[in-house]
Design a protein around this motif. Structure first.
Motif, short mmCIF file in Angstrom:
data_model
loop_
_atom_site.label_atom_id
_atom_site.label_comp_id
_atom_site.label_asym_id
_atom_site.label_seq_id
_atom_site.Cartn_x
_atom_site.Cartn_y
_atom_site.Cartn_z
N ARG A 238 0.90 -1.17 0.09
CA ARG A 238 0.10 0.10 0.07
C ARG A 238 0.83 1.14 -0.04
N ARG A 260 0.83 -4.97 2.55
CA ARG A 260 -0.45 -4.93 2.82
C ARG A 260 -0.91 -6.08 3.57
N GLU A 293 -4.45 -1.43 7.39
CA GLU A 293 -5.28 -2.18 6.50
C GLU A 293 -6.64 -2.67 7.18
#
Length: 386
Positions: A238, A260, A293
């Motif tokens: 990410r 992630r 997340e």
């Protein structure tokens, strides 16, 4: 089997769109979800990694005609990108006949190219859903530490023991490096990409510095940036952007990067147990990425997010613009007795958020003073769920 939130989202999208594209990394559960939907509604399922299944689509018009009235599920659609054009013709013909929803469910592991290809060809005919690893709402609060340590891939989380979980994640990494990424086209030495992936794990939650990573790898900054784009595209990393506003402040603008899945991060670093994780230097960054997340997995599509940091040291781990566009400031602490820094107070004075929250690993919410609330991870995820 753990019920997945994505199933409800996909079924809802199929009820309003002719085609739905379901993206997500390998082994996240896309095929299992699709087969559940297929069993429930008598759908036709093809795995486009199999030559025999690809052969059935040589005449796609004839195949769709034979399966008229059934949902057609095409797995690993990025393997046959030329299908998008004839699919558009099939959808348009069915539209003219009065059928407008639930014709195709398309599954793919790489996001950016798949979204571009489908968006260009199936514009106005397709809806999108990203399937992510298991989150805390799906597994429950009692399993938060296991979810954090092992990650959210179902086979890793539900492995018989930590050793089996670690071996599964090690094989997952190896398969991506040796098979999946080369199959997508990029000619990147697997050892170089493994080193890059591992460096990102060591720098979990840090701002991305292409020049430093490039020097360590003996590559150019442009090449390192391209590697990051690839990992983001594969939904493995990410890239959390800086939160910008007309605040008159000098802001740090480089993105922060997070692997992630926390379990994959730990496998790359050789962390095999929860005890080893708790004593590792990455523990704070790992928990921060894990919390982010889980929070972002429940945000509606229209929500926006980023981190806030000024050159002077004001900082917020995560800024959210949620329902009604109100701003939330979220600080993330691993401690069961969390405290916020002066930098958080200063950043809140800049942004004036509607809520100021500190996510911590406990189970009860309580005030911290100055309108700041300590809140468990599961509770904030439930509040933000669409």
């Amino acid at each position: 089997m753990i019920p997945r939130e994505s199933k409800m989202r996909v079924e809802r999208l199929l009820a309003r769109a002719p085609a739905v594209v379901l993206t997500g990394p390998r082994q996240v559960g896309k095929t299992t979800l699709a087969l559940e939907i297929a069993d429930k509604g008598g759908a036709a399922y093809l795995d486009l990694e199999r030559p025999s299944d690809r052969a059935r689509l040589v005449d796609i018009d004839a195949y769709c005609e034979r399966n008229s009235g059934r949902l057609v599920i095409l797995d690993e659609i990025q393997r046959v990108p030329d299908l998008f054009e004839p699919l558009r013709g099939v959808i348009d013909r069915r539209r003219r006949d009065g059928r407008r929803t639930g014709d195709f469910l398309l599954l793919g592991s790489a996001s950016i190219d798949l979204l571009r290809q489908s968006g260009e060809t199936l514009a106005g005919r397709v809806a999108y859903c990203e399937m992510q690893p298991l989150n805390v709402r799906e597994v429950g609060h009692a399993n938060v530490d296991d979810l954090w340590h092992r990650g959210g891939f179902p086979e890793s989380l539900q492995a018989a023991d930590d050793e089996a979980s670690f071996e599964w994640r090690f094989d997952f990494i190896h398969t991506y490096l040796e098979r999946d990424i080369p199959a997508l086209g990029p000619r990147i030495p697997s050892e170089t990409l493994r080193r890059f992936w591992t460096m990102l794990a060591h720098n979990q939650g840090q701002t991305f510095n292409a020049a430093v990573l490039a020097k360590s790898l003996g590559l150019s900054g442009v090449t390192v940036g391209r590697y990051l784009d690839l990992m983001v595209d594969l939904l493995l990393v990410r890239r959390l952007v800086s939160w910008h506003g007309n605040l008159g402040r000098r802001l740090v603008k480089a993105p922060k990067t997070y692997l992630r899945d926390s379990g994959v991060c730990h496998a790359l670093l050789g962390i095999e147990s929860l005890d080893a994780l708790l004593g590792h230097p990455v523990v704070g960054g790992s928990w921060e990425g894990f919390v982010i997340e889980n929070i972002l997995s429940g945000l509606p599509a229209h929500a926006s997010c980023g981190y806030y940091r000024t050159v002077g040291g004001a900082e917020i781990d995560l800024v959210l613009a949620t329902r009604g566009r109100e701003t939330w400031a979220v600080e993330i602490k691993r401690s069961t007795a969390p405290k916020v820094s002066r930098g958080f107070h200063s950043a809140c004075e800049d942004l004036q958020p509607a809520r100021k929250l500190v996510v911590y690993p406990g189970r009860e919410s309580f005030p911290l003073g100055r309108d700041i609330e300590a809140i468990p991870l599961k509770r904030i995820c439930e509040e933000l769920a669409p």
